[in-house]
Write an enzyme that holds these catalytic residues in place. Structure first.
Site, PDB file in Angstrom:
ATOM      1  N   ASP A 183      -8.896  12.044   9.105  1.00 48.05           N
ATOM      2  CA  ASP A 183      -8.802  11.072   8.085  1.00 48.05           C
ATOM      3  C   ASP A 183      -7.244  10.662   8.626  1.00 48.05           C
ATOM      4  OD1 ASP A 183      -7.199   9.438   6.401  1.00 48.05           O
ATOM      5  OD2 ASP A 183      -9.115   9.767   4.985  1.00 48.05           O
ATOM      6  N   HIS A 184      -7.005   9.972   9.476  1.00 51.43           N
ATOM      7  CA  HIS A 184      -5.529   9.557  10.953  1.00 51.43           C
ATOM      8  C   HIS A 184      -3.964   8.898   9.415  1.00 51.43           C
ATOM      9  CE1 HIS A 184      -7.268   5.369  10.366  1.00 51.43           C
ATOM     10  NE2 HIS A 184      -5.476   5.009  10.566  1.00 51.43           N
ATOM     11  N   HIS A 246      -9.250   7.310   3.686  1.00 54.20           N
ATOM     12  CA  HIS A 246      -7.945   6.581   3.500  1.00 54.20           C
ATOM     13  C   HIS A 246      -7.052   6.667   2.135  1.00 54.20           C
ATOM     14  CE1 HIS A 246      -8.965   6.892   7.628  1.00 54.20           C
ATOM     15  NE2 HIS A 246      -8.906   5.283   7.800  1.00 54.20           N
TER      16      HIS A 246
HETATM   17  C1  BG6 Z   1     -10.256   2.724  10.659  1.00 54.78           C
HETATM   18  C2  BG6 Z   1     -10.690   1.659   9.870  1.00 54.78           C
HETATM   19  O1  BG6 Z   1     -10.186   4.105  10.002  1.00 54.78           O
HETATM   20  O2  BG6 Z   1      -8.612   2.396   9.845  1.00 54.78           O
HETATM   21  C3  BG6 Z   1     -10.710   0.243  10.667  1.00 54.78           C
HETATM   22  O3  BG6 Z   1     -12.437   1.967  10.262  1.00 54.78           O
HETATM   23  C4  BG6 Z   1      -9.286   0.566  10.366  1.00 54.78           C
HETATM   24  O4  BG6 Z   1     -11.592  -0.908   9.961  1.00 54.78           O
HETATM   25  C5  BG6 Z   1      -8.123   1.433  10.866  1.00 54.78           C
HETATM   26  O5  BG6 Z   1      -9.016  -0.674  11.058  1.00 54.78           O
HETATM   27  C6  BG6 Z   1      -6.911   1.000   9.996  1.00 54.78           C
HETATM   28  O6  BG6 Z   1      -5.584   2.355  10.385  1.00 54.78           O
HETATM   29  P1  BG6 Z   1      -4.641   1.762  10.277  1.00 54.78           P
HETATM   30  O7  BG6 Z   1      -3.490   2.833  11.468  1.00 54.78           O
HETATM   31  O8  BG6 Z   1      -4.701   0.577  12.143  1.00 54.78           O
HETATM   32  O9  BG6 Z   1      -3.836   0.847   9.363  1.00 54.78           O
END
Ligand code: BG6
Length: 497
Positions: A183-184, A246
Site C-alpha cells: 500500500d504505497h 490508502h
Molecule cells: C493509486 C490509485 O493507488 O493511488 C490512483 O490507483 C491514484 O488512482 C494514486 O491516483 C494516488 O497516489 P498518490 O501517491 O499520487 O497520492
C-alpha cells in the site's frame, strides 16, 4: 539494517509500474548505497524482449528516470542497468516455469545471490495464485537456503470475498510472514509520521480521544481525472481505488491504540483492532445518510473544456462508478465513542492534496469574547502531501483592549529539514522488503477488516434503492450534497482556499 545479496524478480515487468515507479526507486537505492554488493533485478513478462531491450525500455530510455536524474547520475545509470535482466514468460504466462527457474538458478550462481529471492507481482491479481503455485512447483518458495518473499501489488481484492480468496490462494504456497502486500501510502514519510506525532509527543497523545477531539476529517484530492486508466477505474471507483486501502490505512494509524513496540507484529496487531472497531453500516437509512458518491461532469478549467467522467476513454457512457466518495462513520471503542470521522476522496478536484485534520473541542467554559465558535477551536492539520508538514492552529489574544481571541498558526514543513533525503514511497517499501521488515505492508487480516467495512457501502451503492450518483463540476470541491454530510458539525476544510 543489513541487506543481504538478493534477486528481485518482477512479474509484469514490461508494464507501466516498473518503468514509472520501481526502476526509479531501485535506481535511487542503488545510487545511495542501499542495495547489497550483489543485486540482480530480473524482469519477467509476456513481452518478447532481450536483456538489452529491457534495459533500454525501463532504464536507459525511461522518461521517468531521465527526468529525475542529474547529470552526474548518468554514469551511475549505465552501471545500474547492468544489474537488470529479462525473461520472457510467454503470451499467457504459460511458458513452463522450469526455464524461468533455470534462469534464476544461473543468475543466482553467477552473482552469488545466496538463493535470496523477492518475487514482485505487478500483475493483475487474478494471476497471483497461479504464479505462486508455479513458483512453488519449482521449489522457489522454499526457504531452506536463502529467503523467499512475495510482494503483491494492489488492487488486493474487489470486495471482502475476493480478498479472502486471494489471501487463501497465496497462502497455500507462501507463509504470511513471506507475503508483503503493497500500500504505497504506507511508504510515505508523512503517513509514518502519524505514529511519531502520536506516540513520541506527550503534548498530543493525552488529548487523542473523545474527551478532546470533536471530529476527524481526512481529504484526499487529485486534480487529475482518470486519464488513460478508464477501463480499470470504471470497474473500480474511488471507494475501491483509494478508500478501502490508502485512506483506511491512514484511518487505522489515527485510530489505533499505542503498540507495545514499533515492530511489524505489534503495530499491525493494533491496526487490525482499529479497523475492526469501525462501525459497519448495515441498514439503508444509515448508508443513505452517511455516504455520498459523485462523478465529475464536464467543465471549464482555466478556460479549457475538461471532459466529464462519462466521456472519458474506456468509460461506460452510462457508468455509475464514483470518482468522488465521502463517508461519515464512527469508531466503536472506548477511545473514540461518538467522535465522527469524515473522509472524502476524489479525482478532478481543484488541487492535489491529502491532509488529516484533527478538530479539537472548544474549551468547556468560554470566558473570552468570540472564542466559543467551533471554527476558532484548535486544529491539528497533518499535511500528507504536498507541502508535507504539520500545522497547529491555536488562539492568541488580539492586541488591544479586552480579550478578543484570534487564530494563529504554528507551522512545520518537512522541507525545512534540508539535510535529509526523503525517500519516495516505493524506495522505502522496496528497501524494507529487501531487509525483511513488513511493518509498512498490509497484513491479510488488515486487508480483510478494511473490506468488511467497505463491502456494505459498495453493495448499497450497487443494489440500494434510488441511490443517487451526484455530479460535480470538474475542478470543483465535489457535490453540494457533501456539505450536508458535515453540516451541523462544521464545514469541509478545502486546503487551498
Ligand atoms: C493509486 C490509485 O493507488 O493511488 C490512483 O490507483 C491514484 O488512482 C494514486 O491516483 C494516488 O497516489 P498518490 O501517491 O499520487 O497520492
Amino acid at each position: 539494517n543489513k541487506t543481504e545479496n538478493q534477486m528481485l524478480i518482477i512479474f509484469g515487468a514490461s508494464g507501466d509500474l516498473t518503468a514509472r515507479k520501481l526502476v526509479p526507486a531501485l535506481f535511487n537505492l542503488f545510487r545511495d548505497g542501499h542495495v547489497p554488493d550483489n543485486f540482480v533485478v530480473l524482469g519477467v513478462s509476456r513481452s518478447n524482449l532481450t536483456d538489452e531491450a529491457f534495459r533500454k525500455k525501463v532504464v536507459l530510455e525511461s522518461e521517468y528516470l531521465k527526468n529525475k536524474a542529474t547529470v552526474k547520475d548518468f554514469g551511475l545509470i549505465e552501471n545500474f542497468s547492468k544489474n537488470l535482466f529479462y525473461e520472457d514468460l510467454g503470451e499467457n504466462y504459460d511458458t513452463s516455469y522450469s526455464s524461468l527457474a533455470e534462469r534464476i538458478g544461473d543468475l543466482n550462481i553467477e552473482f552469488s545471490i545466496g538463493n535470496n529471492y523477492i518475487f514482485y507481482l505487478s500483475t493483475p491479481p487474478s494471476l497471483f495464485e497461479a504464479i505462486s503455485k508455479n513458483l512453488t512447483e519449482q521449489g522457489l518458495n522454499d526457504e531452506t537456503e536463502g529467503f523467499k518473499r512475495l510482494i503483491v501489488e494492489k488492487p488486493f481484492g474487489y470486495d471482502l470475498e475476493t480478498a479472502k480468496n486471494l489471501n487463501k490462494g497465496i497462502q497455500k504456497y507462501f507463509k504470511e510472514s513471506q507475503i508483503y502486500r503493497i500500500d504505497h501510502y504506507l511508504g510515505k514519510e508523512t503517513v509514518q509520521n502519524l505514529l511519531v506525532t502520536r506516540f513520541a509527543n506527550s503534548i498530543f497523545e493525552p488529548l487523542w480521544n473523545r474527551n478532546y477531539i470533536h471530529h476527524v476529517e481526512i481529504t484526499n484530492a487529485e486534480s487529475n481525472g482518470v486519464e488513460l486508466r478508464g477501463g480499470y477505474y470504471d470497474n473500480s471507483g474511488a471507494l475501491r481505488d483509494m478508500f478501502q486501502n490508502h485512506l483506511l490505512q491512514i484511518v487505522s494509524l489515527i485510530v489505533m491504540e499505542p503498540p507495545i513496540a514499533a515492530n511489524a507484529q505489534e503495530i499491525r496487531n493494533e491496526k487490525v483492532k482499529a479497523l475492526r472497531s469501525l462501525r459497519i453500516m448495515k441498514d439503508e437509512k444509515t448508508l443513505n445518510e452517511n455516504t455520498i458518491r459523485a462523478q465529475y461532469v464536464s467543465s471549464k478549467i482555466n478556460g479549457e473544456v475538461v471532459k466529464g467522467y462519462r466521456e472519458e476513454k474506456d468509460v461506460n457512457p452510462e457508468s455509475k462508478t464514483e470518482t468522488y466518495a465521502a463517508i461519515k462513520f464512527f469508531v466503536d471503542n472506548w477511545r473514540w465513542k461518538d467522535v465522527p470521522f469524515y473522509v472524502r476522496t476524489a479525482k478532478r478536484m481543484p488541487t492535489k492534496v491529502t491532509e488529516v485534520v484533527i478538530h479539537f473541542k472548544s474549551p468547556h467554559h468560554q470566558i473570552f469574547q468570540d472564542s466559543g465558535m467551533l471554527n476558532k477551536a484548535n486544529k491539528l492539520i497533518i499535511r500528507i502531501q504536498p507541502d508535507e508538514g504539520i500545522l497547529i492552529k491555536f488562539g492568541v489574544k488580539v492586541p488591544g483592549q479586552g480579550f478578543k481571541v484570534e487564530r494563529a498558526n504554528l507551522d512545520f514543513y518537512y522541507s525545512s529539514l534540508q539535510e535529509t533525503h526523503v525517500m519516495e514511497a516505493y524506495e522505502r517499501l522496496l528497501l524494507d522488503a529487501m531487509q525483511g521488515d513488513a511493518t509498512l505492508y498490509a497484513r491479510a487480516d488488515e486487508v480483510e477488516a478494511a473490506w468488511a467495512f467497505v463491502d456494505p457501502i459498495l453493495d448499497y451503492w450497487k443494489n440500494g434503492k434510488d441511490v443517487r450518483v451526484h455530479g460535480y463540476s470538474a475542478g470543483a470541491w465535489g457535490p453540494k450534497n457533501a456539505d450536508e454530510l458535515i453540516e451541523g458539525i462544521g464545514t469541509w476544510r478545502n486546503p487551498s482556499e
